[in-house]
Write a protein that holds these residues in place. Structure first.
Motif, PDB file in Angstrom:
ATOM      1  N   LEU A  82      40.521  32.135  46.864  1.00 51.11           N
ATOM      2  CA  LEU A  82      41.370  32.449  45.721  1.00 51.11           C
ATOM      3  C   LEU A  82      42.747  31.819  45.878  1.00 51.11           C
ATOM      4  O   LEU A  82      43.303  31.747  46.974  1.00 51.11           O
ATOM      5  CB  LEU A  82      41.516  33.961  45.548  1.00 51.11           C
ATOM      6  N   THR A 164      42.912  37.541  38.400  1.00 50.52           N
ATOM      7  CA  THR A 164      41.767  37.804  39.271  1.00 50.52           C
ATOM      8  C   THR A 164      40.461  37.929  38.487  1.00 50.52           C
ATOM      9  O   THR A 164      39.398  37.514  38.968  1.00 50.52           O
ATOM     10  CB  THR A 164      42.009  39.077  40.095  1.00 50.52           C
ATOM     11  N   THR A 187      40.612  35.908  50.530  1.00 50.31           N
ATOM     12  CA  THR A 187      41.875  36.238  49.876  1.00 50.31           C
ATOM     13  C   THR A 187      42.645  37.189  50.780  1.00 50.31           C
ATOM     14  O   THR A 187      42.143  37.616  51.820  1.00 50.31           O
ATOM     15  CB  THR A 187      41.658  36.855  48.480  1.00 50.31           C
ATOM     16  N   HIS A 191      44.803  42.268  48.707  1.00 49.30           N
ATOM     17  CA  HIS A 191      44.278  41.905  47.385  1.00 49.30           C
ATOM     18  C   HIS A 191      42.755  42.012  47.330  1.00 49.30           C
ATOM     19  O   HIS A 191      42.162  41.896  46.254  1.00 49.30           O
ATOM     20  CB  HIS A 191      44.708  40.470  47.062  1.00 49.30           C
ATOM     21  N   SER A 195      39.955  42.248  44.099  1.00 52.56           N
ATOM     22  CA  SER A 195      39.166  41.025  43.963  1.00 52.56           C
ATOM     23  C   SER A 195      37.671  41.317  44.019  1.00 52.56           C
ATOM     24  O   SER A 195      36.895  40.819  43.191  1.00 52.56           O
ATOM     25  CB  SER A 195      39.540  40.030  45.069  1.00 52.56           C
TER      26      SER A 195
END
Length: 260
Positions: A82, A164, A187, A191, A195
């Protein structure tokens, strides 16, 4: 529309923005008792958020939600990385690669690519700013991976996503994962819950590969020496918790607080 609403609400929901507004209102109305109380309250809260362990207390549960990936189960078929680690504005203006605090997303992706030479590498990151700059993070990612010695034809990039949810949806379109394939999701640890929730909602099963840890994960969470560091982390953790709730309420995440 959701993108612009989320960006606006994200700005308003950032704790330090709210406290600064509270402080400003208090200063303007200092001549009244109400104004002096507001000023004092804002100052106390800024000190608590900036110097106390409060930011780490918010961050730690996010980072501890998913354990480190176990390589003992075999090589992955693909790796989704990401965006959020490269400053696309700097790259567009200077042609230089500038990694931010989340740089481990990129460096760990390179390490994984070298460890698993047969795995597909998919980078997901478009232009996430409200005011478009004309450069996507995917452009900078191509340059970064090439500089790290990875073959350009091995890198697949998804350059349309702005948040996202779109990371998950557009990555699935590009990856077209087959039944039984194992894909890693790289990631930041803080997060990862949101995600994973988005990827599950999009129907793209992935295995968490958290990086970019900000807290020690165990033991005493110490206060901050610099208030600016504490305030930045407090904002980051608070917005992530708010994002979890907002994404779940809007159906963009499969769970309120996704778990392994």
């Amino acid at each position: 529309m959701f993108f612009y609403i989320s960006k606006t609400l994200g700005f308003l929901a950032t704790p330090t923005n709210g406290l600064l507004v509270l402080l400003l209102v208090g200063v303007v109305t200092l001549r009244w008792r109400f104004g002096r109380q507001l000023t004092g309250l804002a100052a106390v809260l800024l000190v608590i958020c900036g110097l106390s362990p409060a930011a780490n207390l918010l961050m730690a549960p996010l980072e501890q939600r998913f354990p480190r990936w176990d390589a003992g189960n075999g090589a992955p078929d693909g790796i989704v990385v990401l965006g959020g680690a490269i400053d696309a504005t700097v790259f567009g203006a200077r042609g230089e690669l500038a990694l931010n605090e989340a740089g481990e997303r990129m460096t760990e992706a390179v390490a994984l690519a070298r460890t698993y030479p047969n795995a597909r590498i998919l980078f997901s990151g478009g232009e996430g700013k409200v005011l478009k700059q004309g450069h996507t993070e995917a452009d900078a990612a191509r340059a970064f991976f090439a500089r790290m010695g990875l073959a350009p034809e091995r890198i697949e990039v998804e350059d349309r996503s702005r948040n996202t949810t779109e990371n998950a949806v557009f990555s699935k379109e590009l990856a077209a994962p087959k039944p039984g394939e194992r894909w890693l999701l790289v990631t930041s640890a803080w997060h990862m819950p949101r995600s994973i929730g988005c990827f599950r909602a999009a129907g793209f099963p992935v295995e968490a590969y958290p990086v970019d840890f900000r807290t020690p994960g165990q033991g005493l969470l110490w206060p901050f020496f610099f208030a600016s560091d504490g305030l930045r982390r407090f904002d980051l953790a608070s917005r992530e918790w708010i994002g979890l709730a907002a994404y779940y309420a809007s159906g963009r995440s499969s769970e309120l607080f996704p778990a392994p």
